[in-house]
Design a protein around this motif. Sequence first.
Motif, short mmCIF file in Angstrom:
data_model
loop_
_atom_site.label_atom_id
_atom_site.label_comp_id
_atom_site.label_asym_id
_atom_site.label_seq_id
_atom_site.Cartn_x
_atom_site.Cartn_y
_atom_site.Cartn_z
N ASP A 165 -9.15 3.55 -9.91
CA ASP A 165 -9.86 2.54 -9.13
C ASP A 165 -8.89 1.52 -8.54
N ALA A 166 -7.84 1.19 -9.31
CA ALA A 166 -6.86 0.23 -8.82
C ALA A 166 -6.05 0.80 -7.67
N SER A 167 -5.51 2.02 -7.84
CA SER A 167 -4.68 2.60 -6.78
C SER A 167 -5.51 2.84 -5.52
N PHE A 168 -6.78 3.19 -5.68
CA PHE A 168 -7.66 3.40 -4.52
C PHE A 168 -7.67 2.16 -3.63
N ARG A 169 -7.72 1.00 -4.24
CA ARG A 169 -7.79 -0.24 -3.46
C ARG A 169 -6.42 -0.69 -2.98
N PHE A 170 -5.41 -0.63 -3.86
CA PHE A 170 -4.07 -1.05 -3.45
C PHE A 170 -3.56 -0.19 -2.30
N GLU A 171 -3.85 1.12 -2.33
CA GLU A 171 -3.37 2.02 -1.28
C GLU A 171 -3.91 1.65 0.09
N ARG A 172 -5.08 1.08 0.11
CA ARG A 172 -5.74 0.78 1.39
C ARG A 172 -5.53 -0.66 1.84
N GLY A 173 -5.07 -1.49 0.93
CA GLY A 173 -4.78 -2.88 1.28
C GLY A 173 -5.88 -3.82 0.82
N ILE A 174 -5.53 -4.76 -0.07
CA ILE A 174 -6.50 -5.72 -0.58
C ILE A 174 -6.24 -7.09 0.04
N PRO A 228 0.80 -1.24 0.00
CA PRO A 228 0.00 0.00 0.00
C PRO A 228 0.82 1.28 0.00
N VAL A 229 1.90 1.32 0.78
CA VAL A 229 2.69 2.55 0.90
C VAL A 229 3.37 2.88 -0.42
N TRP A 230 3.92 1.87 -1.10
CA TRP A 230 4.58 2.10 -2.38
C TRP A 230 3.58 2.65 -3.40
N VAL A 231 2.41 2.06 -3.46
CA VAL A 231 1.41 2.52 -4.43
C VAL A 231 0.95 3.94 -4.09
#
Length: 817
Positions: A368-377, A353-356
């Motif tokens: 939409d992808a970064s929104f989810r990766f940033e928060r943790g999937i 998440p931090v890298w993204v």
Amino acid sequence: MNISYTWLNEFLDVDLTPEETANVLTSIGLENGPVEEVETVKGGLEGLLIGEVLTCTDHPDSDHLHCTTVNVGTGDPLSIVCGAPNVAAGQKVVVATIGTKLYDGDQVFVIKKSKIRGQESHGMICAEDEIGIGASHDGIIVLPADAPVGMKASEYYGIKKEYILEVDITPNRADAASHYGVARDLAAYLKQKNPLVQLRRPSVDDFAVENNDFPVQVDVLNSEACPRYAGVTLTGIHVQESPKWLKDRLLAIGVRPINNVVDVTNYLLHETGQPLHAFDGAAIKGNVVRVQTRPAGTRFTTLDGVERELADTDLMICNAEGPMCIAGVFGGLDSGVTETSTSVFLESAYFHPVWVRKTARRHGLNTDASFRFERGIDPDNTVYVLKRAALMIRELAGGSISSNIVDVYPTPLKGFEVELDMKKVCSLIGKQLAIEEVRSILSALEISINSEQAGVMQLTVPAYRVDVQRDVDVIEDIMRIHGYNAIEFDDTIRATLSHSVKPDSHKIQQLLSEQLTANGFYEILNNSLSSASYYEGLETLSPDRCVALMNPLSNDLAVMRQSLLFGGLESIAHNQNRRRGDLKLYEFGNCYHRCEGKEGEALSTFAEGMHMALWMCGKVNEGSWYAPAAEASFFDLKAQVEALLARMGIARSTLSIEETSTELLSHALVYRLRSGELLLEMGQVKNALLKRADIDVPVYYADIRWASFLTAASRNNVQYAEISKYPEVKRDLALLVDRSVRFADIERVAAGVEKRLLKSVQLFDVYEGKNLPQGKKSYAVAFVLQDERQTLTDKQIDAVMNKMIQQFEKQLNASLR
């Protein structure tokens, strides 16, 4: 986030209405806005019926129109004039009856009874584009012969009403950023009412590798930034427009369809919360995918056509020759799937998440992808979603699965171990819960109970619940599923008395705000983040003193503000650009700077202080029949500031006032407490600063140090005193003084001569000009004397005035005019 009610029902059987579903989701922490009813075809094909053309003859007065009779199953056939070249007797058609509304974008057309070249027409035989089910206008729609006459077109085409729930996902609930995630939370709640409720998701058991025609090697060179990376290939695909059901589903939640392959990845992102990326197989040079960073300064063109400069901390998906995609954020211009693609490489990964987040902010991208990766999937979901994507693409685009799944997962991410004490559960919730209910809720939330002893449970929280890592987080989840509204309240009131700090900063702020607002001021609230460029060239507010952000959103928000001035100038410029140039503004806010700190204490190198600021510019009054218009001046600002001091009982006699100029202000006054502590400074903002802010009128500014202001206000002791029985006496003097002498000097000398009897000194006229010696000016000053114990005699008054005149001559080189 938009959630389709129909889509949600595919994961569990919900016997709730859309509104009831929205209310339940709100009660368990997924707040909902209003439920929106949408239609896949605008108007829902209301008023349209399936008809049969009984007769078709040429119009007697036209070479292209036809007169038809059409049976729509409602009684007598309808006479309809039709201009379509393909209309013929015996056809099954779609008919818009009288009163039907047809839509063309935002325009609405109502079908009415009409005469067309002398022939009555009681409806309209429709083409695809006229009813919104296609784009063709080559002729009318001709249906199969078995289409039932009289059937509603909405029923024939399977038009269904769709309901969209607007779910407000908080930053900590990435697990609910999908239809399946919302369904999972909803199921956890419903299971407490009905244990038979089952959550389901589509099977991927049919996934099978059909050949090995397109193997791709995956090398993850930075496993910190990419803990898990999986991929698979498909060949022989046909990229085309998606089927109607898929386009309708995406459009209903506000996603634009692109093609069948890309639409599958978007569909699964919103279904499962797992972002996917499809690369054109031809872009996988060397049949190698490398997950790595690139040297700083590398140029890369993203899907939107923008060339970007990469940092050495931007994780990239590369082939053997160069980068193809910014990992977890945005695809590249040359690697996306197009209509010419015949093979694809599907990516399903878990990026840190931090890298993204840092990369997305650096490049100003929010997808939409970064929104989810940033928060943790969910790291355990990657392979399942990859298989589902491969099966869907094979179904919609043909082709075959042409490689084994490559799954690089060197260090599997584990769930979170939490110890939960039932005593603490009941204490925090404020209610005794049965342990059986707690077990049921934990099971429904997919939280495993590893062991249990004496009311203490050892739990494992799934890795996808990144917001649940402590026992209090688990308790919060238990409470929301149990129901906040199910927590009873008794009639007991528990209260404590607390010491009120004097002076009360908030109360004083409110008091002064009311005073300024009553005098025509507007309160503003500016961002505490500012541009570093404001402080370039300054010494007291030098750039070295700025508290810089490590990861700023932009250069304009790169440092914490050292002064309220520049935010106020931005507000003034904003208003002036909108023809609102007569402004009186004030603001309360903190300012920040670096300072000398204590060794070993990192935070001691930063200082934060509360300030109050005032700005005035333009006209102070518009002008009317009884008073001309007047421009704001330094003295208008001074009057407002001294009114604030007077309101808090801060006497001028307790302050030292110095006339000076600063690097921000020209013609400034600086007020200090007796201790030498700076209280406030005010003056005219320097022209250079106004020019940089694109402001072309004088601006007057005051900066009050709030801590010093509170200190001075706290020393004000209000004491009762009777109104004196003895009259006050007023004497005027016209003093000829040097131009360098200020009125404050006269006040100081007068106060030094007579402290008991002198009540006030007032300046009522200043004259400079003809009939005065060079370098001189005239002050007309009124002195008010009063004795609280007796009536003053002329002799006493003259004695005091003579002493003053002597001291004015001695200390100020003054003379009487």
